[in-house]
Design a protein around this motif. Structure first.
Motif, PDB file in Angstrom:
ATOM      1  N   ASP A 144     -17.280 116.016 -28.562  1.00  0.00           N
ATOM      2  CA  ASP A 144     -17.365 116.665 -27.250  1.00  0.00           C
ATOM      3  C   ASP A 144     -16.041 116.599 -26.501  1.00  0.00           C
ATOM      4  O   ASP A 144     -15.654 117.548 -25.809  1.00  0.00           O
ATOM      5  CB  ASP A 144     -18.486 116.043 -26.419  1.00  0.00           C
ATOM      6  CG  ASP A 144     -18.297 114.546 -26.195  1.00  0.00           C
ATOM      7  OD1 ASP A 144     -17.668 113.891 -27.048  1.00  0.00           O
ATOM      8  OD2 ASP A 144     -18.782 114.030 -25.170  1.00  0.00           O
TER       9      ASP A 144
ATOM     10  N   SER B  39     -21.143 124.194 -21.717  1.00  0.00           N
ATOM     11  CA  SER B  39     -21.899 123.198 -20.956  1.00  0.00           C
ATOM     12  C   SER B  39     -21.006 122.034 -20.582  1.00  0.00           C
ATOM     13  O   SER B  39     -21.380 121.167 -19.820  1.00  0.00           O
ATOM     14  CB  SER B  39     -23.083 122.686 -21.786  1.00  0.00           C
ATOM     15  OG  SER B  39     -22.624 122.090 -22.983  1.00  0.00           O
ATOM     16  N   ILE B  40     -19.791 122.020 -21.161  1.00  0.00           N
ATOM     17  CA  ILE B  40     -18.852 120.931 -20.900  1.00  0.00           C
ATOM     18  C   ILE B  40     -17.816 121.409 -19.894  1.00  0.00           C
ATOM     19  O   ILE B  40     -16.711 121.796 -20.233  1.00  0.00           O
ATOM     20  CB  ILE B  40     -18.154 120.481 -22.198  1.00  0.00           C
ATOM     21  CG1 ILE B  40     -19.183 120.152 -23.277  1.00  0.00           C
ATOM     22  CG2 ILE B  40     -17.281 119.282 -21.953  1.00  0.00           C
ATOM     23  CD1 ILE B  40     -18.581 119.754 -24.595  1.00  0.00           C
TER      24      ILE B  40
ATOM     25  N   GLY C 134     -33.131 112.865 -25.091  1.00  0.00           N
ATOM     26  CA  GLY C 134     -31.927 112.079 -25.352  1.00  0.00           C
ATOM     27  C   GLY C 134     -32.216 110.790 -26.100  1.00  0.00           C
ATOM     28  O   GLY C 134     -31.296 110.025 -26.412  1.00  0.00           O
TER      29      GLY C 134
ATOM     30  N   CYS D 263     -27.618 108.615 -23.072  1.00  0.00           N
ATOM     31  CA  CYS D 263     -27.809 109.964 -23.601  1.00  0.00           C
ATOM     32  C   CYS D 263     -28.945 110.627 -22.831  1.00  0.00           C
ATOM     33  O   CYS D 263     -30.075 110.126 -22.817  1.00  0.00           O
ATOM     34  CB  CYS D 263     -28.142 109.929 -25.094  1.00  0.00           C
ATOM     35  SG  CYS D 263     -28.255 111.584 -25.830  1.00  0.00           S
TER      36      CYS D 263
ATOM     37  N   ASP E 119     -27.128 115.720 -17.748  1.00  0.00           N
ATOM     38  CA  ASP E 119     -25.891 115.392 -17.036  1.00  0.00           C
ATOM     39  C   ASP E 119     -26.142 114.706 -15.695  1.00  0.00           C
ATOM     40  O   ASP E 119     -25.467 113.736 -15.345  1.00  0.00           O
ATOM     41  CB  ASP E 119     -25.060 116.662 -16.809  1.00  0.00           C
ATOM     42  CG  ASP E 119     -24.294 117.076 -18.056  1.00  0.00           C
ATOM     43  OD1 ASP E 119     -24.262 116.281 -19.012  1.00  0.00           O
ATOM     44  OD2 ASP E 119     -23.732 118.180 -18.070  1.00  0.00           O
TER      45      ASP E 119
ATOM     46  N   ARG F  63     -27.172 111.155 -16.272  1.00  0.00           N
ATOM     47  CA  ARG F  63     -26.050 110.363 -16.772  1.00  0.00           C
ATOM     48  C   ARG F  63     -25.092 109.986 -15.644  1.00  0.00           C
ATOM     49  O   ARG F  63     -24.689 108.825 -15.517  1.00  0.00           O
ATOM     50  CB  ARG F  63     -25.307 111.135 -17.862  1.00  0.00           C
ATOM     51  CG  ARG F  63     -24.023 110.468 -18.317  1.00  0.00           C
ATOM     52  CD  ARG F  63     -23.352 111.253 -19.417  1.00  0.00           C
ATOM     53  NE  ARG F  63     -23.169 112.649 -19.086  1.00  0.00           N
ATOM     54  CZ  ARG F  63     -22.209 113.115 -18.294  1.00  0.00           C
ATOM     55  NH1 ARG F  63     -21.357 112.282 -17.731  1.00  0.00           N
ATOM     56  NH2 ARG F  63     -22.092 114.411 -18.061  1.00  0.00           N
TER      57      ARG F  63
ATOM     58  N   TRP G  28     -20.891 107.411 -23.631  1.00  0.00           N
ATOM     59  CA  TRP G  28     -21.789 108.567 -23.636  1.00  0.00           C
ATOM     60  C   TRP G  28     -21.119 109.703 -24.396  1.00  0.00           C
ATOM     61  O   TRP G  28     -19.906 109.729 -24.562  1.00  0.00           O
ATOM     62  CB  TRP G  28     -22.134 109.011 -22.210  1.00  0.00           C
ATOM     63  CG  TRP G  28     -20.942 109.295 -21.339  1.00  0.00           C
ATOM     64  CD1 TRP G  28     -20.250 108.397 -20.587  1.00  0.00           C
ATOM     65  CD2 TRP G  28     -20.292 110.554 -21.156  1.00  0.00           C
ATOM     66  NE1 TRP G  28     -19.207 109.015 -19.937  1.00  0.00           N
ATOM     67  CE2 TRP G  28     -19.210 110.345 -20.265  1.00  0.00           C
ATOM     68  CE3 TRP G  28     -20.524 111.841 -21.642  1.00  0.00           C
ATOM     69  CZ2 TRP G  28     -18.367 111.369 -19.867  1.00  0.00           C
ATOM     70  CZ3 TRP G  28     -19.681 112.867 -21.239  1.00  0.00           C
ATOM     71  CH2 TRP G  28     -18.621 112.619 -20.358  1.00  0.00           C
ATOM     72  N   GLU G  29     -21.919 110.608 -24.870  1.00  0.00           N
ATOM     73  CA  GLU G  29     -21.398 111.746 -25.619  1.00  0.00           C
ATOM     74  C   GLU G  29     -22.323 112.929 -25.397  1.00  0.00           C
ATOM     75  O   GLU G  29     -23.544 112.788 -25.459  1.00  0.00           O
ATOM     76  CB  GLU G  29     -21.319 111.403 -27.115  1.00  0.00           C
ATOM     77  CG  GLU G  29     -20.594 112.443 -27.948  1.00  0.00           C
ATOM     78  CD  GLU G  29     -20.383 111.977 -29.385  1.00  0.00           C
ATOM     79  OE1 GLU G  29     -19.239 111.673 -29.751  1.00  0.00           O
ATOM     80  OE2 GLU G  29     -21.369 111.914 -30.134  1.00  0.00           O
ATOM     81  N   ARG G  30     -21.733 114.092 -25.106  1.00  0.00           N
ATOM     82  CA  ARG G  30     -22.545 115.300 -24.941  1.00  0.00           C
ATOM     83  C   ARG G  30     -22.947 115.817 -26.313  1.00  0.00           C
ATOM     84  O   ARG G  30     -22.147 115.838 -27.237  1.00  0.00           O
ATOM     85  CB  ARG G  30     -21.773 116.379 -24.187  1.00  0.00           C
ATOM     86  CG  ARG G  30     -21.561 116.073 -22.715  1.00  0.00           C
ATOM     87  CD  ARG G  30     -20.858 117.242 -22.041  1.00  0.00           C
ATOM     88  NE  ARG G  30     -20.682 117.025 -20.625  1.00  0.00           N
ATOM     89  CZ  ARG G  30     -19.613 116.453 -20.085  1.00  0.00           C
ATOM     90  NH1 ARG G  30     -18.640 116.037 -20.864  1.00  0.00           N
ATOM     91  NH2 ARG G  30     -19.512 116.295 -18.784  1.00  0.00           N
TER      92      ARG G  30
ATOM     93  N   SER H 173     -24.611 118.942 -26.479  1.00  0.00           N
ATOM     94  CA  SER H 173     -24.793 120.393 -26.353  1.00  0.00           C
ATOM     95  C   SER H 173     -23.442 121.005 -26.054  1.00  0.00           C
ATOM     96  O   SER H 173     -22.706 120.505 -25.220  1.00  0.00           O
ATOM     97  CB  SER H 173     -25.782 120.726 -25.231  1.00  0.00           C
ATOM     98  OG  SER H 173     -25.335 120.210 -23.994  1.00  0.00           O
ATOM     99  N   PHE H 174     -23.116 122.092 -26.765  1.00  0.00           N
ATOM    100  CA  PHE H 174     -21.781 122.678 -26.648  1.00  0.00           C
ATOM    101  C   PHE H 174     -21.878 124.180 -26.420  1.00  0.00           C
ATOM    102  O   PHE H 174     -22.756 124.832 -26.927  1.00  0.00           O
ATOM    103  CB  PHE H 174     -20.967 122.401 -27.916  1.00  0.00           C
ATOM    104  CG  PHE H 174     -21.036 120.965 -28.365  1.00  0.00           C
ATOM    105  CD1 PHE H 174     -20.400 119.981 -27.637  1.00  0.00           C
ATOM    106  CD2 PHE H 174     -21.770 120.607 -29.470  1.00  0.00           C
ATOM    107  CE1 PHE H 174     -20.467 118.656 -28.034  1.00  0.00           C
ATOM    108  CE2 PHE H 174     -21.844 119.285 -29.876  1.00  0.00           C
ATOM    109  CZ  PHE H 174     -21.195 118.310 -29.153  1.00  0.00           C
TER     110      PHE H 174
END
Length: 445
Positions: free
Chosen positions: A72, A130-131, A326, A415, A418, A421, A440-442, A444-445
């Motif tokens: 991400d 989404s990022i 998550g 997880c 957003d 988090r 943490w790590e997203r 969804s891209f």
């Protein structure tokens, strides 16, 4: 400073400073003209050119960068670089306007590249990305309004995103035909190598990788866990084990006329070391809502694994915080740790809207009952009958679970959505957890 940090600094610095390489070739022996407005147009053009092609390389899922930065984070940097490239190209165009230009193949190819690239960026910002941290409220409103009015097919927008390689082709022609490039063979060679390398990475990523390193999986079981959540279990078509680490994810492409050919990222929820791979998916759109209709025997192409959201038993107190679906990376991690024996103090906080969504509650309760190192804290936000029903994950829940004497030796993995988090991270920091110990790590891209 450890070697990993040094590597990160090197690659970020190199990518940002990489336009200096062609700039050196263009201005060697003529540095006195560097700050002339005409030359600044050239500098901006070279910067946009290099950044543009660098985005193709970064987006090609290079394993080394995935392990170094996290998938991400690499995609986020890719997005920033694309925006920087567009700004540089715009500045290049403005500077060129000062001196005027003739309509030629060279100028038309540059204009075509810029327009295509701009359209790709706009569509990505409106319907795909989404990022986007630090995004302003009015941009969010535009995104929401555009999505509601146009209701675009995500898979088609994603296909159009690939037109960036067409823009790259036009950009390469534009730079190659520029009179300043034609003056020197070293400039021609350098720009062509940069373009060909980047496009080769893109072509390999989009069209070759799935046949070379992609794995063909076969669906063995489909379990409808709730009205909105489905679990799909698969095994390798050739019967070989699929290697991945607990907490990682992959890109899945279903070979069926019912589904688009575009691949989608899903977290692996199964335990590593088995001959099966499973994903647990919640219906959140057109594509995911159809997954419950998938049948046993369906073929799926898997590209992965990716991600660095991979906790390890290292003696420190681990706190896993999951929101809704998550839970999937933690399901994989906890299943693996339980199989090997949980030796690290572990607390799982899982928040769902309804009791029905807490699909693995019995599993975690069973693990808790047989292992004193594991504590399970279920939270159902829309119920007053659960253990912590009606609550949300705030300081009143977190602080009693944080061991003050071991606060420096506590790591937290998060997880979920957003908003959850961001809220949880704020509460953790106010409770004394250091930023470096929050992961943490997203997905969804």
């Amino acid at each position: 400073m450890n070697s990993r940090i040094v590597e990160k600094i090197f690659w970020i610095s190199f990518t940002i400073a990489s336009p200096l390489i062609p700039i050196f070739f263009y201005f060697w022996g003529n540095w006195y003209s560097f700050f002339h407005s005409y030359s600044m147009g050239m500098v901006m053009g070279l910067t946009g050119y290099v950044y543009f092609f660098n985005t193709l390389i970064i987006s090609s899922r290079i394993r080394y960068f995935d392990r170094l930065f996290g998938h991400d984070k690499a995609l986020l940097f890719h997005g920033y670089l694309a925006l920087s490239a567009m700004l540089a190209v715009t500045a290049h165009f403005i500077f060129k306007q000062i001196y005027g230009y003739n309509i030629t193949i060279q100028t038309l190819s540059g204009i075509s590249a810029s327009i295509l690239f701009l359209v790709v960026i706009i569509l990505t910002l409106l319907f795909m990305a989404s990022i986007i941290p630090f995004i302003s409220g009015w941009i969010k409103a535009i995104r929401k309004g555009a999505a509601n009015r146009l209701n675009p097919d995500y898979s088609k927008v994603k296909v159009f995103h690939n037109f960036s390689v067409v823009a790259a082709f036009f950009a390469a022609i534009h730079a190659f035909l520029a009179s300043s490039t034609q003056e020197n063979n070293s400039r021609i060679i350098l720009l062509n190598i940069w373009a060909l390398t980047s496009i080769s990475f893109f072509i390999y990523h989009k069209f070759v990788r799935k046949f070379v390193s992609g794995r063909a999986l076969t669906v063995t079981e489909v379990n409808q866990l709730t009205s909105e959540i489905v679990e799909i279990r698969m095994h390798h078509t050739k019967g070989t084990a699929i290697k991945y680490r607990a907490g990682q994810f992959g890109y899945f492409s279903i070979i069926s006329k019912m589904y688009s050919k575009e691949e989608h990222p899903f977290t692996i929820s199964s335990q590593p070391g088995t001959d099966e791979l499973a994903i647990t998916v919640k219906s959140l759109g057109d594509y995911t809502s159809k997954l419950k209709e998938i049948s046993s025997g369906t073929k799926i192409l898997f590209d992965g694994p990716y991600g660095v959201f991979t906790p390890e038993q290292d003696g420190r107190h681990h706190i896993f915080i999951a929101g809704g679906i998550g839970i999937t990376p933690f399901l994989s991690v906890i299943s693996e740790w339980d199989f090997a024996g949980i030796k690290t103090p572990l607390t799982l906080i899982w928040s769902t809207r309804t009791a029905e969504e807490m699909i693995y509650r019995d599993l975690f309760t069973r693990i808790e009952s047989k292992n004193s190192m594991f504590l399970f804290v279920p939270i159902v936000t829309r119920s007053v009958n659960a253990i912590t029903g009606g609550s949300r994950i705030d300081r009143s829940i977190l602080e009693p679970l944080i061991r003050k004497k071991e606060i420096r030796n506590t790591v937290v993995y998060i997880c979920g959505p957003d908003l959850m988090r961001k809220s949880v991270i704020k509460e953790l920091k106010s409770s004394g957890i250091a930023s470096k110990n929050i992961y943490w790590e997203r997905f969804s891209f």
